[in-house]
Motif scaffolding. Structure first.
Motif, PDB file in Angstrom:
ATOM      1  N   ARG A 167       0.843  -1.200   0.000  1.00 23.89           N
ATOM      2  CA  ARG A 167       0.000   0.000   0.000  1.00 23.89           C
ATOM      3  C   ARG A 167       0.878   1.249   0.000  1.00 23.89           C
ATOM      4  N   LEU A 168       0.814   1.997  -1.075  1.00 18.49           N
ATOM      5  CA  LEU A 168       1.565   3.243  -1.205  1.00 18.49           C
ATOM      6  C   LEU A 168       0.643   4.272  -1.844  1.00 18.49           C
ATOM      7  N   GLU A 169      -0.010   5.064  -0.998  1.00 16.54           N
ATOM      8  CA  GLU A 169      -1.007   6.005  -1.496  1.00 16.54           C
ATOM      9  C   GLU A 169      -1.313   7.069  -0.459  1.00 16.54           C
ATOM     10  N   LYS A 170      -2.007   8.128  -0.912  1.00 11.81           N
ATOM     11  CA  LYS A 170      -2.409   9.218  -0.027  1.00 11.81           C
ATOM     12  C   LYS A 170      -3.856   9.015   0.415  1.00 11.81           C
ATOM     13  N   GLU A 171      -4.119   9.338   1.657  1.00  9.52           N
ATOM     14  CA  GLU A 171      -5.476   9.313   2.200  1.00  9.52           C
ATOM     15  C   GLU A 171      -5.671  10.571   3.039  1.00  9.52           C
ATOM     16  N   MET A 172      -6.850  11.171   2.988  1.00  9.45           N
ATOM     17  CA  MET A 172      -7.143  12.347   3.802  1.00  9.45           C
ATOM     18  C   MET A 172      -7.797  11.899   5.108  1.00  9.45           C
ATOM     19  N   PHE A 173      -7.221  12.324   6.213  1.00  7.81           N
ATOM     20  CA  PHE A 173      -7.699  11.949   7.543  1.00  7.81           C
ATOM     21  C   PHE A 173      -8.421  13.148   8.163  1.00  7.81           C
ATOM     22  N   GLN A 174      -9.651  12.928   8.558  1.00  6.48           N
ATOM     23  CA  GLN A 174     -10.446  14.003   9.146  1.00  6.48           C
ATOM     24  C   GLN A 174     -10.168  14.084  10.642  1.00  6.48           C
ATOM     25  N   HIS A 175      -9.667  15.235  11.078  1.00  3.04           N
ATOM     26  CA  HIS A 175      -9.399  15.450  12.507  1.00  3.04           C
ATOM     27  C   HIS A 175     -10.057  16.754  12.923  1.00  3.04           C
TER      28      HIS A 175
END
Length: 220
Positions: A167-175
């Motif tokens: 797994r090599l990818e960008k993900e947006m994390f909601q904080h």
């Protein structure tokens, strides 16, 4: 391999010989850490149980947590593959030997020879199994009988962080009200040292893209 070379392995009908490099991780990894620190990088020991802990102080996160992503990300495709090896004193051995399925191998190093190994999926045991040790020693001795006079120095067990695909990818994390980009880089299995430089460059490129996007957004 030539017919003369194959005579050493009567149980095999085909073989390959090649020249390559071997990375000595106990030396290489501290060197990488030193290089990082010399470039003003900081290492802060601690335990991360939730990405929210990091979002307080960081704008971009790179997740290289290996099997830790089971709990951090909830990645059910991730699983351990247990590996067990022996380190022996056999300075007369100078060449690598690897059986066809890659399960049995003899890797000479700077100060010892590595004998392996095991590939046990979903096995979390971190203690050495005497039966595994005996079995791999016998398999290696079948390939190189001179190992019978070697001295066992240590037994070692590790868990490979494996999944269906790296797994090599960008993900947006909601904080809270913020969205923090996370670059995931894990699931290398037993090929971490082989792949690490290339995947690190890819992860770095994703980080640069995130920085560029933040800069553009701040100037709109």
């Amino acid at each position: 391999m030539s017919d003369a070379e194959l005579e050493k392995f009567p149980q095999h009908k085909f073989g390959q010989a090649f020249t390559t490099l071997k990375c000595e991780c106990p030396i290489y990894l501290p060197w990488l850490e030193k290089r990082f620190k010399n470039a003003d990088g900081q290492v802060q020991p601690g335990r991360v149980t939730d990405f929210g802990q990091l979002c307080v102080n960081y704008d971009i996160i790179v997740n290289c947590s290996g099997l830790g992503s089971l709990s951090l990300v909830g990645d059910t495709d991730l699983h351990p593959v247990r590996g067990q090896i022996l380190k022996v004193q056999a300075p007369w051995l100078k060449h690598f030997i690897r059986d066809g399925d890659g399960l049995t191998y003899i890797f000479p190093g700077i100060s010892s020879v590595t004998l392996g190994g095991t590939r046990q999926k979903d096995d979390w045991r971190l203690t050495a199994d005497p039966k595994d040790c005996s079995d791999m020693f016998e398999r290696c001795c079948a390939l190189e009988p001179s190992l019978k006079k070697s001295q066992v120095l240590t037994e070692w067990v590790g868990l490979r962080p494996s999944r269906g695909g790296l797994r090599l990818e960008k993900e947006m994390f909601q904080h809270g009200s913020r969205q923090v980009p996370i670059i995931h880089n894990y699931g290398h299995g037993g090929g971490g040292i082989s792949l690490h430089w290339g995947t690190a460059l890819e992860a770095t490129q994703l980080v640069k893209e995130c920085i560029g996007n933040r800069y553009l957004a701040s100037n709109l």
